[in-house]
Each structure stands twice: as C-alpha cells, then as structure tokens.
Design an enzyme around this catalytic site. Structure first.
Site, mmCIF file in Angstrom:
data_model
loop_
_atom_site.group_PDB
_atom_site.id
_atom_site.type_symbol
_atom_site.label_atom_id
_atom_site.label_comp_id
_atom_site.label_asym_id
_atom_site.label_seq_id
_atom_site.Cartn_x
_atom_site.Cartn_y
_atom_site.Cartn_z
ATOM 1 N N TYR A 175 0.888 -1.064 -0.018
ATOM 2 C CA TYR A 175 0.111 0.050 0.033
ATOM 3 C C TYR A 175 0.950 1.234 -0.147
ATOM 4 O O TYR A 175 1.632 1.668 1.166
ATOM 5 C CB TYR A 175 -0.927 0.083 1.225
ATOM 6 C CG TYR A 175 -1.977 0.724 1.219
ATOM 7 C CD1 TYR A 175 -3.546 0.403 0.695
ATOM 8 C CD2 TYR A 175 -2.135 2.350 1.610
ATOM 9 C CE1 TYR A 175 -4.380 1.245 0.833
ATOM 10 C CE2 TYR A 175 -3.038 3.020 1.485
ATOM 11 C CZ TYR A 175 -4.328 2.567 1.004
ATOM 12 O OH TYR A 175 -5.549 3.288 1.084
ATOM 13 N N TYR B 241 -4.969 5.498 -7.544
ATOM 14 C CA TYR B 241 -5.383 5.377 -6.237
ATOM 15 C C TYR B 241 -6.733 4.881 -6.072
ATOM 16 O O TYR B 241 -7.682 5.861 -6.179
ATOM 17 C CB TYR B 241 -5.049 6.431 -5.285
ATOM 18 C CG TYR B 241 -5.578 6.559 -4.018
ATOM 19 C CD1 TYR B 241 -4.838 5.747 -2.994
ATOM 20 C CD2 TYR B 241 -6.535 7.315 -3.453
ATOM 21 C CE1 TYR B 241 -5.287 5.852 -1.634
ATOM 22 C CE2 TYR B 241 -7.051 7.304 -2.256
ATOM 23 C CZ TYR B 241 -6.473 6.580 -1.284
ATOM 24 O OH TYR B 241 -6.803 6.564 0.008
#
Length: 397
Positions: A298, A349
C-alpha cells in the site's frame, strides 16, 4: 512448510477505467461500482445474481464523503438475496483484510459467493485535505492548529522520525517513486506514463517536508471489485482459482490511530504498524518474506512502502533506506519486485484495491509486468488507522 489456509479462492476481478480527479463524472459511485462488479462476474464466468455476500472495508465508505449500500447494488444489478453483508472499520488499512472478511462468511457457511468492491470519486471531498475539513473533536483539535490538514502532512512526521532514527535519506523515497513510475509506463489504464527522473523528483514541489509532490499517491477515481468463493466451487468456474494462503487484519494498541495520533513509542512511531499482521501471515502460511515473489505494498506515501518492507521482514528494522537504494524493489533485477502495476503512486489510487487485482493477475500469470515463476504474492492494506491488513495469495492451480 504449511500449505496455509487455501479453503477459499479469488475467482474474479474487474475494474473500470481510472480517471483523474473529477474525470469520472457524470457517472456516480453506484454506477462505477456496478460496472466493476459486473466485470468481475464476467471474469469469473458467473451471473451477478449468484452473488449472495458483500465484504466491504473502510466502513463501506467510498472515500471519505460517500457510502456504499448493499441494497442499492441488489436493486440496481438484480441480485435477489444476500445472506451476508459486513464491513471492516476505518479506512484503506482494511483493503487486504476485506478478503479475510469474505473468507469468514464462506467458511462459516453464511455465503457462497462474496464480492468486495471499492469505488472512489473526489468531487465532493479531496482526501488530501480531509482532516482540515473535519469538524473539531479532541483529535482534530490537536491536528488542525498544527497545520496537519491531510494524511500526507501526518505521514511526513513519521517519515522524518525514521530519518532521524536510522539515517534514512530522501534518495530512498525517490527510488520508490521512480521505480514505481517505471512499472506504470506500459500499463494501459495508468494515469502516469511519463518516466520520472531523480532530478525531477528532487525538483518536485515540497508539500509536507520531507515529502514532495512525487511522494504522494494520485488523486484518482474509479472502481475495482473482487469475487471470492470456496476452493471447491472455484474449481468449476472460468478462471483457474487463486487460493487465499493467509489473510489477517487488526493491529496493536500502540499503533492505534496511526498518523492521526503521536503517542506511539519509537518501535511503532517510525513504522507502518504492519509487523503484527506480518507475524500472523507467516504463522498461518508457514512462509517467510524470502518466499514472497512479488509484493503489492500500500503506497499512499513513499516512506510507508519502505517501512512496510521492514515490518514484513524483507530487510531489518532501520535498514529500509539502504535496501531500497540498492535497487532491491525493482521489477527488473530486484530481489523483491514491488508494485509491479505502478501502485497508487503512478497507476491509480482506489484505496488499495488495485493491489489485490494485481496480486491475482500475478498469480494467474497474466500480469502485464509478470514476475517469472511467481508462486506467492503479498498484498497489504494501510498504514492507516486500525485495522491494517495483509493477504498472501498462491499461484493459480
């Protein structure tokens, strides 16, 4: 070596195009998510009417300004009945863990075919200023007068502490941004397709010292969906099943609210908060970091990739900077290719879901930047407020 869990498998993934902030209009979040779910069903070779479970994360939030509601999907897509619908709390830290929530429903017999979906639009609320826009409360009343208006400002404090404790240099953050951008160049859906040079990185506008423009993830929109079912049923579907080898979510009290709280001791302060998750994944699977062939970490901010590499044991505590600068995370020539899809820094994203999609494609052997002979993929959620999470997938059989 343990074979891990392997009682459920991912059988379908689907995504919309990815858009720059504001570019997905006039579509709604419901429309974007519905398109991703239908694409995942097509990928799996099932009817959308076979979905009987929803496993969300981020409190079923579509970013910080919108919500997803199971009944909306049922009415819009024609799903006749669901027997499970639940969500992990907090934000993007639950991305990988949401597959564990789906597994829990399937193993318990509460559902047979569970979809996890994330959709994001940022017209109403830019994530980069979410804390400044929030109403005053005991936490925000500490953050806001300090100028800590968004996640990037908060992460900059953790990054600076890591630099102070371990001598980490901005060169390491640059290498993460540059190598991730390199991985996005041949991705049809990627937002950023122009190579990033070290000179450009260091000339980048400083946003929250030591983090510049290129240390921040993109502000994008779109949706991604993943379908999980039992290992037995997966054998009869269109795609070779990708088994869930290990999955965990949670975290330590010391990590707590993460970058919205600064009471952690240094062990947790200058970290990603993922070390407890890593421990559980290795215990479940019988694997170690050396067994992982590709890591989808992440990457909302570059320093947190570095700290996750430490927390998952790819290098020692405090050694992340040197490890990254050595070229270890490069797709070509690195010892552990990281974010082969371009990640949230360069592809898109969507609050962590692109990482799960890439992990599935790597294990199918169909990824654009395919890691040769890859047997195990790690995908993570967070660093964020609890829970943080991790997922290990095995090669498709």
């Amino acid at each position: 070596m343990s074979n891990g869990l392997r009682d459920v498998a991912i059988v379908g993934v689907g995504a919309t195009p990815y858009y720059k902030r504001g570019g997905s209009a006039p579509q709604t979040n419901l429309e974007l998510a519905g398109k991703a779910i239908l694409a995942a069903c097509e990928d799996a070779g099932i009817s959308v009417k076979e979905i009987d479970g929803f496993a969300y994360y981020s409190g079923a939030g579509a970013g910080y300004g919108d919500k997803m509601d199971t009944v909306d999907f049922m009415e819009t897509l024609g799903i006749p009945e669901v027997t499970f619908t639940a969500s992990l709390t907090s934000g993007g830290g639950g991305a990988a863990g949401s597959i564990g929530l789906a597994r829990a429903a399937i193993v318990a017999g509460d559902a047979t075919t569970v979809v996890t979906v994330m959709t994001l639009q940022q017209q109403r609320q830019r994530l980069g200023s979410v804390f400044a826009a929030a109403a005053a409360d005991p936490i925000n009343s500490f953050l806001q007068p300090s100028g800590l208006s968004g996640p990037g400002h908060l992460m900059s404090v953790l990054a600076r502490r890591h630099m102070h404790l371990y001598g980490t240099r901005r060169d390491a953050f640059a290498e993460i941004a540059i190598s991730t951008r390199e991985n996005a160049l041949n991705r049809p859906k990627a937002i950023q397709k122009k190579p990033l040079t070290k000179e450009e990185y260091f000339n980048g506008r400083m946003i929250a010292d030591p983090l510049c423009l290129y240390d921040f993830c993109l502000e994008t929109e779109g949706a991604v969906a993943v379908i999980t079912t039992s290992a037995e049923r997966a054998k009869d579907l269109r795609q070779k099943p990708v088994p869930v080898v290990a999955v965990a979510h949670g975290g330590r009290r010391e990590w707590g609210r993460a970058f919205a709280w600064y009471g952690m001791p240094d062990e947790y302060f200058a970290s990603s908060g993922n070390a407890p998750i890593a421990k559980r994944l290795w215990e479940q699977s019988g694997l170690t970091a050396k067994d992982i062939d590709v890591a989808l970490l992440y990457d909302h901010f570059t320093p947190m990739v570095l700290m996750q590499l430490e927390d998952y044991g790819f290098c020692g505590k405090g050694e992340g900077g040197e490890f990254v600068e050595s070229g270890a995370i490069r797709y070509k020539g690195g010892s552990i290719p990281v974010n082969t899809h371009g990640g949230q820094l360069s592809e898109a994203y969507i609050i962590g879901m692109t990482h799960i999609k890439e992990a599935v494609e790597q294990m199918r052997g169909t990824a654009i930047n395919q890691v040769k002979d890859a047997e195990f993929a790690l995908a993570t959620g967070g660093p964020a407020s609890l829970p943080v999470s991790g997922l290990i997938l095995g090669s498709a059989a």
